[in-house]
Design a protein around this motif. Structure first.
Motif, PDB file in Angstrom:
ATOM      1  N   GLY B  35       0.818  -1.205   0.000  1.00 39.98           N
ATOM      2  CA  GLY B  35       0.000   0.000   0.000  1.00 39.98           C
ATOM      3  C   GLY B  35       0.848   1.249   0.000  1.00 39.98           C
ATOM      4  N   VAL B  36       0.420   2.244  -0.766  1.00 33.56           N
ATOM      5  CA  VAL B  36       1.060   3.554  -0.702  1.00 33.56           C
ATOM      6  C   VAL B  36      -0.008   4.529  -0.261  1.00 33.56           C
ATOM      7  N   ILE B  37       0.230   5.176   0.883  1.00 28.25           N
ATOM      8  CA  ILE B  37      -0.783   6.083   1.413  1.00 28.25           C
ATOM      9  C   ILE B  37      -0.228   7.484   1.488  1.00 28.25           C
ATOM     10  N   GLY B  38      -1.101   8.455   1.302  1.00 24.72           N
ATOM     11  CA  GLY B  38      -0.692   9.847   1.378  1.00 24.72           C
ATOM     12  C   GLY B  38      -1.896  10.717   1.101  1.00 24.72           C
ATOM     13  N   PHE B  39      -1.780  12.000   1.463  1.00 25.51           N
ATOM     14  CA  PHE B  39      -2.872  12.918   1.160  1.00 25.51           C
ATOM     15  C   PHE B  39      -2.855  13.216  -0.331  1.00 25.51           C
ATOM     16  N   SER B  40      -3.935  13.813  -0.841  1.00 25.67           N
ATOM     17  CA  SER B  40      -3.935  14.125  -2.262  1.00 25.67           C
ATOM     18  C   SER B  40      -2.833  15.150  -2.539  1.00 25.67           C
ATOM     19  N   THR B 233       6.748   6.987  13.015  1.00 29.96           N
ATOM     20  CA  THR B 233       7.784   7.934  13.445  1.00 29.96           C
ATOM     21  C   THR B 233       7.506   9.358  12.993  1.00 29.96           C
ATOM     22  N   THR B 234       6.603   9.540  12.045  1.00 34.61           N
ATOM     23  CA  THR B 234       6.323  10.912  11.616  1.00 34.61           C
ATOM     24  C   THR B 234       4.891  11.287  11.988  1.00 34.61           C
ATOM     25  N   GLU B 235       4.654  12.602  12.044  1.00 36.70           N
ATOM     26  CA  GLU B 235       3.345  13.101  12.439  1.00 36.70           C
ATOM     27  C   GLU B 235       2.272  12.669  11.426  1.00 36.70           C
ATOM     28  N   THR B 236       2.627  12.724  10.127  1.00 34.43           N
ATOM     29  CA  THR B 236       1.671  12.342   9.084  1.00 34.43           C
ATOM     30  C   THR B 236       1.221  10.902   9.273  1.00 34.43           C
ATOM     31  N   THR B 237       2.183  10.020   9.477  1.00 34.63           N
ATOM     32  CA  THR B 237       1.859   8.613   9.658  1.00 34.63           C
ATOM     33  C   THR B 237       1.013   8.420  10.906  1.00 34.63           C
ATOM     34  N   ARG B 238       1.387   9.126  11.960  1.00 31.99           N
ATOM     35  CA  ARG B 238       0.638   9.012  13.211  1.00 31.99           C
ATOM     36  C   ARG B 238      -0.823   9.399  12.983  1.00 31.99           C
ATOM     37  N   ASN B 239      -1.015  10.461  12.198  1.00 33.76           N
ATOM     38  CA  ASN B 239      -2.380  10.888  11.900  1.00 33.76           C
ATOM     39  C   ASN B 239      -3.150   9.824  11.128  1.00 33.76           C
ATOM     40  N   PHE B 240      -2.468   9.191  10.177  1.00 38.36           N
ATOM     41  CA  PHE B 240      -3.127   8.136   9.412  1.00 38.36           C
ATOM     42  C   PHE B 240      -3.496   6.968  10.329  1.00 38.36           C
ATOM     43  N   VAL B 241      -2.572   6.612  11.213  1.00 33.35           N
ATOM     44  CA  VAL B 241      -2.838   5.498  12.122  1.00 33.35           C
ATOM     45  C   VAL B 241      -4.026   5.838  13.024  1.00 33.35           C
ATOM     46  N   ARG B 242      -4.064   7.096  13.483  1.00 31.18           N
ATOM     47  CA  ARG B 242      -5.158   7.529  14.357  1.00 31.18           C
ATOM     48  C   ARG B 242      -6.507   7.449  13.668  1.00 31.18           C
ATOM     49  N   SER B 243      -6.499   7.557  12.318  1.00 33.60           N
ATOM     50  CA  SER B 243      -7.777   7.494  11.613  1.00 33.60           C
ATOM     51  C   SER B 243      -8.393   6.102  11.720  1.00 33.60           C
ATOM     52  N   VAL B 244      -7.584   5.114  12.062  1.00 28.33           N
ATOM     53  CA  VAL B 244      -8.101   3.754  12.226  1.00 28.33           C
ATOM     54  C   VAL B 244      -8.160   3.369  13.692  1.00 28.33           C
ATOM     55  N   VAL B 245      -7.081   3.637  14.425  1.00 27.87           N
ATOM     56  CA  VAL B 245      -7.036   3.320  15.851  1.00 27.87           C
ATOM     57  C   VAL B 245      -6.720   4.596  16.620  1.00 27.87           C
ATOM     58  N   ARG B 246      -7.704   5.096  17.342  1.00 28.61           N
ATOM     59  CA  ARG B 246      -7.468   6.323  18.115  1.00 28.61           C
ATOM     60  C   ARG B 246      -6.530   5.992  19.274  1.00 28.61           C
TER      61      ARG B 246
END
Lengths: 216, 359
Positions: B35-40, B233-246
């Protein structure tokens, strides 16, 4: 000389003749030029600056010449093609040169309506440019092309009225020479009615066909 | 197998240079669901398009099964593309053709025999569960069915790689699930390598085994899905993870702490894998003289392993509480104390806990 039913029928026949033959050749030219205008533009499947910058101004030039002027301006060319510069057949040459470029713009619009995603999908599955045109672009644009051809046909019927200037005959010619120049209101009335009916029929046929293809 | 080697892509428009891709290095192994994830605007769409050369990289190479497609002739490239299926966010089906003809298209392009085409199309339609829709037109289908047609079309030529460009982004959650299950089945049954572009962490969580996070044309983090979820390790990734597991502690917990007398302590327990199968809470309660109150919980499944966190209140006398805590720390979990002054985690136990976790 009286306006007879025979005369009207002959005029109707002349009109239909001019419209159908010039529509046939006009469509061929229109679809080829329209296709070129689409596929050779920047970023498209056969991007070609040279071809685009030749076709585009040619189409614009023909589109900017009023038909009545085009009709007489190309008389030598008409004679070269059909051997004569007067008569119904002679009128077909300028009609084709008039409607072809007009139709190319309509075709261009129809083809541009096709979703870019379709072309992307075609490229992704390894389609060649010719396959993209033949298997993807044309079938997807077909319903819209039918409407374009319908619009062009009606434009063509209008243009044939001017064919009288080179002795082309047809309903428009009858209306001018008998109705206008000899003050026969009834002749104008009858020819106009017939033209209105033809246009209605053509437009309805076009719509029905388009709906049938689009399956709605 | 797909290898991105120092891939960069620069778009030039009106003298402005836009770096859509910046020195991308990723290896997608055979059989991966990557998977490759990122904002538009992160460049992920451009990235997936460099695989089948819908976009040519400005520099660097993309190696597909050992071959650099950019070096091939036009004809060889068309042939090679039949080994790479692609599905799209908006399906991109031909509305003028039936489902059958849409799926048959790649085979028609390869000039296969009529009989062969018919057999293959019905076989693949059966696989995606749309056998009965062969004679229908795309506008008679639902979004999920359209994507199934898209998938069938992509698989018609038996590719070894499937590219999914935001394939579920236009679908509702339920349909998304069913499409993801289908992709999983494709990966398992046909051993097809799948590369997925998405902005939904749910998709990554559901089917990917490895993931890369992109931002501004760069890969900012990559690894196994479990590692990325467990230790972003990065804020962006943390935000993505939070979108699934708070993972933040709810306000209500702090509020409760403020009002409470100091008789209890609150801890956040992060479950990062295997141990979550054990009845940790009830065991602790049975073994020690403490009461355990679950204040908040969020557990999900990741790669077949439980993943998430619990916020619990331990009530009991100091000594017993300390022993219970030690017991919990010795399990395969991460424990952090939630303190009342809002600084999230107490520091006095951190070293001991860190020792327990790593030791």
């Amino acid at each position: 000389m009286e306006v007879t039913t025979e005369l009207i029928v002959q005029a109707l026949w002349d009109t239909l003749y001019m419209v159908s033959i010039s529509l046939l050749f006009g469509s061929i030219i229109g679809i080829i030029l329209g296709m070129l205008l689409v596929v050779t533009r920047k970023g498209h499947i056969l991007e070609n600056k040279l071809i685009f910058s030749i076709v585009n101004p040619i189409v614009n030039t023909f589109r900017s010449i009023p038909f009545i002027i085009l009709l007489v301006a190309i008389i030598p060319f008409t004679r070269l093609i059909v051997g004569t510069s007067i008569g119904t057949t002679a009128a077909i040459v300028p009609l084709v040169l008039h409607i072809g470029p007009y139709m190319s713009r309509l075709v261009e619009n129809s083809l541009l309506e096709v979703d870019d995603g379709i072309i992307e999908a075609a490229k992704a599955m390894g389609a060649t440019p010719l396959q993209i045109i033949y298997r993807f672009l044309l079938p997807e644009a077909f319903p819209s092309l039918i409407l374009s051809i319908t619009t062009a046909t009606i434009g063509l019927i209008g243009a044939t009225a001017m064919a009288g200037a080179v002795g082309g005959g047809g309903l428009g010619d009858v209306a001018i020479t008998y109705g206008y120049q000899r003050f026969s209101t009834i002749t104008i009335f009858v020819t106009v009615i017939i033209l209105v009916i033809i246009v209605q029929v053509v437009q309805s046929l076009g719509n029905i066909l388009e709906r049938k293809i689009r399956r709605v | 197998m797909i290898e991105f080697k120092n891939v960069s892509k620069v778009f030039e428009s009106n003298d402005k240079k836009i770096h859509a891709l910046n020195d991308i290095n990723i290896v997608v192994e055979k059989g991966d669901v990557f998977g490759v994830i990122g904002f538009s605007g992160a460049g992920k769409s451009t990235l997936i398009r460099t695989v089948n050369l819908l976009e040519y990289p400005t520099s660097g190479e993309v190696i597909i099964e050992g071959k650099n497609l950019a070096m091939l002739s036009e004809k060889e490239l068309c042939e090679e593309k039949k080994n790479i299926g692609m599905i799209f966010q908006h399906f991109n089906l031909l509305n003028s053709k039936t489902v059958f003809d849409n799926v048959a298209m790649p085979l028609i392009l390869s000039k296969k025999k009529k009989k062969e085409i018919e057999e293959r199309v019905y076989e693949i339609l059966r696989f995606v569960g749309l056998e009965d829709k062969a004679k229908n037109y795309p506008n008679q289908l639902s979004g999920g069915q359209k994507q199934r047609v898209g998938i069938a079309r992509a698989l018609a030529t038996n590719p070894s790689i499937l590219l999914c460009d935001e394939a579920t982004s236009a679908l509702d959650p339920q349909t998304t699930k069913s499409i993801l299950n289908l992709l999983k089945k494709i990966n398992e049954e046909y051993k097809i390598t799948i590369l997925i572009i998405t902005h939904e962490m749910e998709v990554i969580k559901e089917i990917c085994n490895r993931v890369a996070v992109m931002e501004e044309g760069r890969v900012i983090e990559s690894g196994s899905v479990f590692d990325i979820f467990a230790r972003p390790t990065t804020e962006t990734t943390r935000n993505f993870v939070r979108s699934v597991v708070r993972d933040e502690v709810p306000e209500s917990v702090y509020k409760m702490l403020k009002e409470n007398e100091y008789t209890s302590r609150v801890f956040k327990i992060d479950f990062l894998g295997a141990s979550s199968g054990q009845p940790l809470i009830s065991r602790t309660a049975k073994k020690y003289q403490v009461d355990i109150n679950v204040l908040f919980g969020n557990i999900t499944e990741l790669q077949g392993m439980p993943f998430g966190n619990l916020i619990v209140e331990l009530i009991g006398d100091d000594v017993e509480l300390e022993r219970a805590l030690q017991f919990i720390c010795n399990q395969d979990v991460e424990v952090k104390e939630v303190s009342e002054n809002g600084s999230h985690y107490g520091t006095h136990r951190a070293s001991a806990m860190g020792y327990a976790i790593h030791g």
